[in-house]
Design a protein around this motif. Structure first.
Motif, short mmCIF file in Angstrom:
data_model
loop_
_atom_site.label_atom_id
_atom_site.label_comp_id
_atom_site.label_asym_id
_atom_site.label_seq_id
_atom_site.Cartn_x
_atom_site.Cartn_y
_atom_site.Cartn_z
N LEU A 172 0.82 -1.21 0.00
CA LEU A 172 0.00 0.00 0.00
C LEU A 172 0.86 1.26 0.00
N LEU A 213 2.18 1.97 -3.51
CA LEU A 213 1.11 2.47 -4.38
C LEU A 213 0.77 3.92 -4.03
N PHE A 214 0.79 4.27 -2.76
CA PHE A 214 0.55 5.66 -2.34
C PHE A 214 1.64 6.57 -2.88
N ARG A 240 1.32 6.09 -7.29
CA ARG A 240 0.07 6.16 -8.04
C ARG A 240 -0.89 7.13 -7.37
N GLU A 258 -3.93 7.78 -8.06
CA GLU A 258 -5.31 7.31 -7.86
C GLU A 258 -5.49 6.64 -6.51
N PHE A 259 -4.45 6.00 -6.01
CA PHE A 259 -4.53 5.38 -4.68
C PHE A 259 -4.36 6.45 -3.59
N HIS A 260 -3.46 7.38 -3.84
CA HIS A 260 -3.25 8.45 -2.86
C HIS A 260 -4.50 9.28 -2.68
N SER A 271 -8.26 2.16 -0.72
CA SER A 271 -7.19 1.46 -1.43
C SER A 271 -7.14 0.00 -0.99
N ARG A 291 -9.98 -1.79 -2.62
CA ARG A 291 -9.79 -1.94 -4.06
C ARG A 291 -8.86 -3.12 -4.36
N VAL A 326 -0.66 -3.06 -11.07
CA VAL A 326 -2.00 -3.19 -10.50
C VAL A 326 -2.87 -3.98 -11.46
#
Length: 351
Positions: free
Chosen positions: A54, A57-58, A61, A63-65, A72, A75, A157
Motif C-alpha cells: 500500500l 502504491l501511495f 500512483r 489514484e490510490f493516494h 485502497s 480496491r 496493479v
C-alpha cells in the motif's frame, strides 16, 4: 531392560545436543551475525508486506493516494484478492534477507573496527551512528537491484474493466515474476537501469540507518539493567527508533520510488532528472505534502518492522551464542593475535 533403554535414549539425546552445540560453536562470528540478520529481516518484512504494498502504491500512483487508505485496501482486496497484498513480496524477501544479513553483520563489523582503530571514541551511540550509516550504505549497494525489481512488481496493479483501465496497457507492462522483471530491466537499460534511483537511496539510508541504530542504542542505554533483556522493552525501543529515523528521511524514499518506476509510466509523462530535480518536480506538480505521501502507512509498517527486526535479531544471537559486543571485540582481537603469531611456530616446526 527399561533402564538400559532409558540410558541409551539419554546417551543419544545428550550426544545429539552436544553435536548441535559443537555445530553452533563452529560457526564463525560473522556468519552467525549474517544468519541472525537474515532471519530477522525475512520475518519482519513478511509480516508487514501488505502495508509495504500500500505504501508503494501511495508513493507512485495518485489514484490510490487520492482515494485514501481504506478505499485502497478495499480496491486491492476486490480486484486482486489476498495475494494482491503480497504482490512483489517474493522480490522483497529475496532482497531483504541478504540486505538485512549484510546490514546487521556490517554494522557489527564496522563497530568493532571503529572501536579497534579509534578507541578514544568509546562505545557510545555516536559509534552506533557511524557504524549504522556505513552498514546501511554497504547493504544498499549490494542489494539495490532486488529493491528496484520489488518496487516494479508492487507498482503493477491488476484492474477489472469496471475501473476503466485498458487491459492491453496492463498486459504490455506486466512482469511475469522476479526473473522476468530483472532480465527485462537489464536488457532495456543495462546495469544503469538496475541501479536507477540508487542515489536518493544512499542519501536516505546513511542518515536513516545511522539514526535508527543511534536512537535504539541510546534509548537502551537509559534502560535499567534488570529490564534490558525484556522483549517488550526492545520492541518499544526499536519502534521509536524506526519512527524517528524514518520521519527525517522519508521524502528521499518517495523520490527513490518515483525514479524506480519512471520507465513504467506513459511516454508523455514528465521525465525525472536526478534526485534534486525529481524532488523539485514533485513539489511543483503535486505539492510538498506528496513528499510525505504514505508516511502514515509507513508508520504502521515501521513500528512492527523495526521492532520485530531488532527483537528477532537479538533472539537469534542468543540462540547462536553470539557473545556480547564487548566480549566479541576481545574475541576478534584474540583471534587476530593468534593468527599473527601462528606462522612463527609452524615455520619452526617445519624446519
Amino acid at each position: 531392560m527399561e533402564r538400559r533403554n532409558n540410558n541409551r535414549n539419554n546417551e543419544t539425546t545428550s550426544s545429539s545436543s552436544s553435536s548441535s552445540d559443537d555445530l553452533v560453536e563452529g560457526i564463525p562470528l560473522f556468519a552467525k551475525e549474517l544468519i541472525a540478520g537474515g532471519v530477522a529481516g525475512g520475518v519482519a518484512k513478511t509480516i508487514v508486506a501488505p502495508l509495504e504494498r500500500l505504501k508503494i502504491l501511495f508513493q507512485t500512483r495518485s489514484e490510490f493516494h487520492n482515494i485514501g487508505l481504506l478505499a485502497s485496501f478495499r480496491r486491492i482486496a476486490k480486484t486482486e484478492g489476498l495475494i494482491g497484498f503480497y504482490r512483489g513480496n517474493g522480490a522483497s524477501v529475496a532482497r531483504i534477507v541478504p540486505y538485512a544479513a549484510l546490514h546487521y553483520m556490517a554494522y557489527e563489523q564496522y563497530r568493532r573496527q571503529i572501536n579497534d582503530n579509534f578507541p578514544g571514541m568509546g562505545t557510545g551511540p555516536v559509534v552506533d551512528l557511524l557504524a549504522g550509516s556505513l552498514s546501511g550504505g554497504t547493504a544498499v549497494l549490494f542489494t539495490y537491484p532486488l529493491d528496484l525489481v520489488r518496487t516494479k512488481l508492487a507498482y503493477q496493479v491488476v484492474d477489472t474493466p469496471k475501473l476503466n483501465i485498458k487491459g492491453a496497457i496492463v498486459r504490455d507492462q506486466a512482469f511475469r515474476g522476479i526473473k522476468d522483471c530483472f532480465l527485462r530491466t537489464y536488457k532495456e537499460a543495462g546495469m544503469r537501469g538496475l541501479y536507477r534511483g540508487v542515489a536518493p537511496s544512499l542519501y536516505g539510508i546513511f542518515p536513516y540507518s545511522g539514526l535508527k541504530f543511534y536512537f535504539y542504542e541510546e534509548m537502551k542505554s537509559h534502560v535499567p539493567d534488570d529490564y534490558k533483556k525484556n522483549i517488550m522493552v526492545k520492541l518499544a525501543c526499536g519502534s521509536i527508533a524506526g519512527l524517528l529515523g524514518q520521519t527525517f528521511t522519508y521524502p528521499l524514499d518517495v523520490v527513490r520510488r518515483q525514479m524506480q518506476v519512471q520507465r513504467l509510466r506513459p511516454s508523455n509523462s514528465q521525465k525525472l532528472k536526478g534526485t534534486m530535480g525529481t524532488l523539485i518536480m514533485i513539489v511543483q506538480k503535486e505539492g510538498w505534502k506528496h513528499l510525505f505521501s504514505g508516511l502514515s502507512i509507513n508508520y504502521m509498517k515501521v513500528v512492527p518492522s523495526v521492532a520485530i527486526g531488532f527483537t528477532v535479531y537479538d533472539t537469534m544471537k542468543m540462540y547462536l551464542r553470539v557473545p556480547p559486543r564487548d566480549k566479541a571485540i576481545d574475541e576478534v582481537a584474540t583471534n587476530k593475535r593468534e593468527n599473527q603469531a601462528s606462522p612463527l611456530p609452524s615455520s619452526q616446526s617445519a624446519s
